[in-house]
Design a protein around this motif. Structure first.
Motif, PDB file in Angstrom:
ATOM      1  N   PRO A 155      31.466  38.548  45.443  1.00  0.00           N
ATOM      2  CA  PRO A 155      30.770  37.946  44.293  1.00  0.00           C
ATOM      3  C   PRO A 155      31.693  37.151  43.380  1.00  0.00           C
ATOM      4  N   ASP A 156      32.971  37.553  43.271  1.00  0.00           N
ATOM      5  CA  ASP A 156      33.895  36.879  42.351  1.00  0.00           C
ATOM      6  C   ASP A 156      34.128  35.419  42.717  1.00  0.00           C
ATOM      7  N   VAL A 157      34.009  35.066  43.999  1.00  0.00           N
ATOM      8  CA  VAL A 157      34.274  33.689  44.426  1.00  0.00           C
ATOM      9  C   VAL A 157      33.026  33.012  44.996  1.00  0.00           C
ATOM     10  N   PHE A 199      41.305  30.233  47.095  1.00  0.00           N
ATOM     11  CA  PHE A 199      41.321  30.986  45.848  1.00  0.00           C
ATOM     12  C   PHE A 199      40.634  32.330  46.056  1.00  0.00           C
ATOM     13  N   GLU A 200      41.244  33.382  45.579  1.00  0.00           N
ATOM     14  CA  GLU A 200      40.655  34.715  45.679  1.00  0.00           C
ATOM     15  C   GLU A 200      40.027  35.173  44.372  1.00  0.00           C
ATOM     16  N   THR A 201      40.287  34.437  43.310  1.00  0.00           N
ATOM     17  CA  THR A 201      39.675  34.726  42.020  1.00  0.00           C
ATOM     18  C   THR A 201      39.208  33.416  41.403  1.00  0.00           C
ATOM     19  N   ARG A 202      38.293  33.540  40.468  1.00  0.00           N
ATOM     20  CA  ARG A 202      37.731  32.348  39.831  1.00  0.00           C
ATOM     21  C   ARG A 202      38.785  31.588  39.040  1.00  0.00           C
ATOM     22  N   ASN A 203      39.620  32.300  38.299  1.00  0.00           N
ATOM     23  CA  ASN A 203      40.719  31.700  37.555  1.00  0.00           C
ATOM     24  C   ASN A 203      42.029  32.258  38.122  1.00  0.00           C
ATOM     25  N   LEU A 204      42.763  31.424  38.850  1.00  0.00           N
ATOM     26  CA  LEU A 204      43.950  31.869  39.572  1.00  0.00           C
ATOM     27  C   LEU A 204      45.203  31.401  38.836  1.00  0.00           C
ATOM     28  N   SER A 205      46.045  32.345  38.433  1.00  0.00           N
ATOM     29  CA  SER A 205      47.296  31.999  37.749  1.00  0.00           C
ATOM     30  C   SER A 205      48.405  31.752  38.772  1.00  0.00           C
ATOM     31  N   ALA A 206      49.496  31.143  38.302  1.00  0.00           N
ATOM     32  CA  ALA A 206      50.644  30.905  39.189  1.00  0.00           C
ATOM     33  C   ALA A 206      51.214  32.220  39.691  1.00  0.00           C
ATOM     34  N   LEU A 207      51.229  33.223  38.829  1.00  0.00           N
ATOM     35  CA  LEU A 207      51.752  34.527  39.231  1.00  0.00           C
ATOM     36  C   LEU A 207      50.882  35.145  40.322  1.00  0.00           C
ATOM     37  N   GLU A 208      49.567  35.028  40.174  1.00  0.00           N
ATOM     38  CA  GLU A 208      48.654  35.551  41.190  1.00  0.00           C
ATOM     39  C   GLU A 208      48.768  34.751  42.485  1.00  0.00           C
ATOM     40  N   ALA A 209      48.964  33.448  42.374  1.00  0.00           N
ATOM     41  CA  ALA A 209      49.111  32.612  43.570  1.00  0.00           C
ATOM     42  C   ALA A 209      50.359  33.006  44.356  1.00  0.00           C
ATOM     43  N   ILE A 210      51.458  33.299  43.644  1.00  0.00           N
ATOM     44  CA  ILE A 210      52.687  33.741  44.313  1.00  0.00           C
ATOM     45  C   ILE A 210      52.454  35.080  45.003  1.00  0.00           C
ATOM     46  N   ALA A 211      51.795  36.001  44.293  1.00  0.00           N
ATOM     47  CA  ALA A 211      51.513  37.320  44.877  1.00  0.00           C
ATOM     48  C   ALA A 211      50.580  37.206  46.071  1.00  0.00           C
ATOM     49  N   GLN A 212      49.662  36.246  46.021  1.00  0.00           N
ATOM     50  CA  GLN A 212      48.677  36.084  47.084  1.00  0.00           C
ATOM     51  C   GLN A 212      49.315  35.695  48.415  1.00  0.00           C
ATOM     52  N   VAL A 213      50.483  35.047  48.372  1.00  0.00           N
ATOM     53  CA  VAL A 213      51.177  34.646  49.608  1.00  0.00           C
ATOM     54  C   VAL A 213      52.325  35.587  49.940  1.00  0.00           C
TER      55      VAL A 213
END
Length: 377
Positions: free
Chosen positions: A205-207, A265-279
């Protein structure tokens, strides 16, 4: 003297090999910080290099907002029994006389069992004329026919029912548990109810985004906003097409990260920190935490604010720099929002390239020693 000469010769040879290896280039994941900065406007390049701070975060924090137009929001709720073009109606007309307009000799009721609604939405009833049926309920059609016949026959009684046809329907496709064509019924006259009737979402639902196509117009909304903002739970219309899909936005991760690829994108508002963690985070044995870059084509309005210049025209190439070693570096990375199409690039630490150089020199020296031993034997 010979020993000293030999040592000097070896040192010169090492320096020569180092220069040679540096000149020819060793394998690496991409440009280093110096090379990126060399491409800035300050160095006669075509990109603006900007260090991220709180002001930059405030200017660039643009969330992707979706929503339905007022035309979708202000549409009235239609009834579950609304007649549509192509439906077939059954009409029964009673007349309070022995010899009526429609009934035969000795009968006071007339049955018109197959009256089809034409493409323009009309039906024809003898003595009542052409009646607008599409968009009306059977009850509304009954009243119209009764009024038109009342002037010609005393106290007519009319009954209207749908004999064939699905009435108003919508089509639901995409990331939904039950794709198909669904009738608009009393419990499913609004968007959220229809989605639930179709089995709910088949995506997080989040995306999730929900798109409604109505004729030549369309509108999209975040699924979560259907519940946070009730105004987006719009009434449905016959022929609406509903498409449920995952957030189509992506960014590209390159350099000394845990993974190099195009990431959704895994979240509606993706931060740089979350993007780094995502990879998978930074590569602990090679990444330079002072060299985290975000490459972006920035619209003119935002570029002017970020750069503090009013002579900027058109879309600009901006390179945002994040230094995670600063006291507030992680906070700045947490507040910096990634946008669709961004490229996240992490440079290698300087010592990594030096290690590669030493490794290459050691390998060359070892090979030379082996060749020398073979020759002497």
């Amino acid at each position: 003297m010979n020993i000293l000469t030999s040592r000097v010769t070896r040192a010169v040879a090492v320096l020569a090999m180092t220069a040679s290896l540096t000149a020819c280039g060793l394998p690496r994941s991409g440009p280093n910080k110096k090379e990126i900065f060399a491409g800035s406007v300050m160095e006669q390049g075509d990109s603006f290099v900007v260090s991220v701070n709180d002001r930059v975060n405030a200017i660039t924090a643009i969330n992707q907002e979706l929503g339905f137009s007022t035309a979708f929001q202000n549409a009235g709720v239609i009834g579950s029994d609304t007649i549509s073009p192509g439906d077939v109606l059954s009409l029964t007309i009673w007349e309070n006389v022995d010899d009526g307009l429609l009934a035969g000799q000795g009968a006071n009721a007339t049955v018109l069992s197959e009256v089809q609604v034409d493409g323009a939405g009309f039906i024809f009833v003898p003595y009542a004329g052409r009646i607008k049926a599409a968009g009306n309920s059977p009850e509304a059609i009954r009243r119209i026919i009764t009024e038109k016949l009342d002037a010609q026959t005393p106290d007519p009684q009319v009954m209207v029912a749908r004999a064939a046809g699905d009435g108003a329907t919508v089509t639901i496709t995409g990331k939904i548990s039950g794709q198909g064509v669904y009738p608009i019924e009393r419990p499913t006259r609004r968007l959220t109810a229809m989605l639930a009737h179709a089995g709910g979402l088949a995506v997080e639902p989040d995306v999730a985004q929900v798109k409604v196509i109505r004729g030549s117009k369309s509108g999209s909304v975040w699924f979560q906003d259907l519940y946070d903002n009730p105004k987006y739970d719009i009434p449905l219309r016959d022929g609406d097409r509903i498409l449920v899909e995952a957030d189509p936005r992506t960014y590209t991760a390159l350099g000394a990260t845990g993974g190099q690829s195009v990431i959704s994108f895994e979240t509606r508002n993706l931060s740089a920190l979350e993007a780094i963690a995502q990879v998978g985070g930074l590569q602990t044995n090679s990444a330079d935490p002072t060299g985290v870059f975000v490459f972006r084509n920035e619209p003119e309005e935002i570029a002017r604010q970020v750069l503090g210049r009013d002579d900027i025209t058109g879309t600009q190439r901006l390179i945002y720099v994040l230094d995670l070693t600063q006291p507030n570096g992680l906070f700045l990375a947490r507040d910096f929002l990634i946008r669709d199409g961004d490229t996240l690039y992490v440079t290698e630490a300087p010592f990594v390239q030096w290690q590669k150089t030493l490794g290459a020199i050691t390998g060359v020296t070892a090979s030379a020693n082996q060749l020398s031993n073979v020759a002497s034997n």
